[in-house]
Design a protein around this motif. Structure first.
Motif, PDB file in Angstrom:
ATOM      1  N   GLU A 262      -7.523  -0.421   2.117  1.00  0.00           N
ATOM      2  CA  GLU A 262      -7.854  -1.766   1.661  1.00  0.00           C
ATOM      3  C   GLU A 262      -6.741  -2.278   0.756  1.00  0.00           C
ATOM      4  O   GLU A 262      -6.380  -1.616  -0.230  1.00  0.00           O
TER       5      GLU A 262
ATOM      6  N   ARG B 242       1.683  -1.762   8.680  1.00  0.00           N
ATOM      7  CA  ARG B 242       1.213  -0.461   8.209  1.00  0.00           C
ATOM      8  C   ARG B 242      -0.144  -0.109   8.813  1.00  0.00           C
ATOM      9  O   ARG B 242      -0.400   1.039   9.160  1.00  0.00           O
ATOM     10  N   LYS B 243      -1.004  -1.098   8.947  1.00  0.00           N
ATOM     11  CA  LYS B 243      -2.320  -0.845   9.521  1.00  0.00           C
ATOM     12  C   LYS B 243      -2.236  -0.530  11.018  1.00  0.00           C
ATOM     13  O   LYS B 243      -3.074   0.186  11.562  1.00  0.00           O
ATOM     14  N   GLN B 244      -1.221  -1.072  11.666  1.00  0.00           N
ATOM     15  CA  GLN B 244      -1.070  -0.862  13.105  1.00  0.00           C
ATOM     16  C   GLN B 244      -0.360   0.446  13.449  1.00  0.00           C
ATOM     17  O   GLN B 244      -0.669   1.069  14.460  1.00  0.00           O
TER      18      GLN B 244
ATOM     19  N   GLU C  90      -3.311   4.466   7.208  1.00  0.00           N
ATOM     20  CA  GLU C  90      -3.405   3.152   6.588  1.00  0.00           C
ATOM     21  C   GLU C  90      -4.441   2.249   7.250  1.00  0.00           C
ATOM     22  O   GLU C  90      -4.774   1.187   6.716  1.00  0.00           O
ATOM     23  N   LYS C  91      -4.965   2.653   8.412  1.00  0.00           N
ATOM     24  CA  LYS C  91      -5.861   1.769   9.159  1.00  0.00           C
ATOM     25  C   LYS C  91      -7.122   1.398   8.375  1.00  0.00           C
ATOM     26  O   LYS C  91      -7.629   0.291   8.495  1.00  0.00           O
ATOM     27  N   GLU C  92      -7.628   2.331   7.607  1.00  0.00           N
ATOM     28  CA  GLU C  92      -8.839   2.063   6.828  1.00  0.00           C
ATOM     29  C   GLU C  92      -8.534   1.704   5.378  1.00  0.00           C
ATOM     30  O   GLU C  92      -9.448   1.542   4.572  1.00  0.00           O
TER      31      GLU C  92
END
Length: 221
Positions: free
Chosen positions: A150, A139-141, A146-148
């Motif tokens: 937590e 999801r972060k990639q 979603e990159k930031e």
């Protein structure tokens, strides 16, 4: 069965005690149906239908890494059990729903193997934890929003044995009487003073599970 409730049974291989006694296999499975035969052949078979009836008694081979994989289509390995039962728990967790997975059976029936596993044959809980962190990384990639973000993941592990609640990650809770179960007006039932440990990856969860497993009560029977 309801879409919100699934029931599965699993047939393990004979243990050494059963082999030494030349025990007779009286269980058969066909789809979701479990069939129990009378060992004396006096009464007709009893049939019980579940969402899943897993045949794990035989029909497997051991790979070089120790994993028990199917040697025929009938055998249900750890991956099959996770795909049917664990993956739904994980998907619902992503959607924000609380999920429960219970393993019930007598000592030695295979509950720990299905839930936790052994060596390369990881059970539902470890596989779910691995997939959880894989999902966070993906999801972060792939998602800009979603990159930031937590993500907070924590683990707790308790045991209810002889009606006593013990925190397996805190041996000081093993005092007489154990921990108390309380009810919160909004959050529902909870265990008072249960230790909740933050974890950042699967290795941390694996370590906590190993610690909790070492602290489990081993029944004399």
């Amino acid at each position: 069965m309801s879409d919100n409730l699934k029931v599965a049974v699993r047939l393990r291989p004979f243990n050494e005690r059963e082999k030494s006694r030349s025990s007779r296999l009286i269980i058969n499975m066909n789809g979701g149906t479990t069939i129990i035969s009378d060992p004396d052949d006096k009464y007709p078979d009893k049939k019980f239908t579940f969402d899943f009836s897993y045949w794990s008694h035989d029909g497997y081979r051991e790979r070089d890494d120790g994993y028990l994989e199917p040697a025929d289509q009938r055998y249900a390995d750890q991956t099959k059990v996770f795909d049917d039962l664990g993956r739904g728990v994980l998907e619902n967790a992503w959607k924000g729903f609380n999920c429960s997975l219970f393993a019930y059976g007598q000592t030695g029936s295979g509950k720990s193997y299905s839930m936790v596993g052994f060596d390369s044959n990881k059970g539902i809980i470890p596989i779910t934890c691995e997939e959880l962190f894989k999902g966070i990384a993906e999801r972060k990639q792939t998602d800009e929003d979603e990159k930031e973000a937590e993500y907070q993941v924590s683990v707790s592990m308790l045991e209810i044995y002889n009606e006593t609640v013990k925190d397996l990650l805190n041996i000081s809770s093993f005092k007489k009487g154990g921990l108390k179960v309380r009810e919160h007006p909004q959050k529902g039932f909870y265990v008072e003073q249960l230790q909740v440990s933050p974890v950042s990856d699967y290795a941390a969860i694996e370590g906590r599970i190993a610690e909790g497993t070492r602290n489990r009560t081993l029944a004399a029977t």
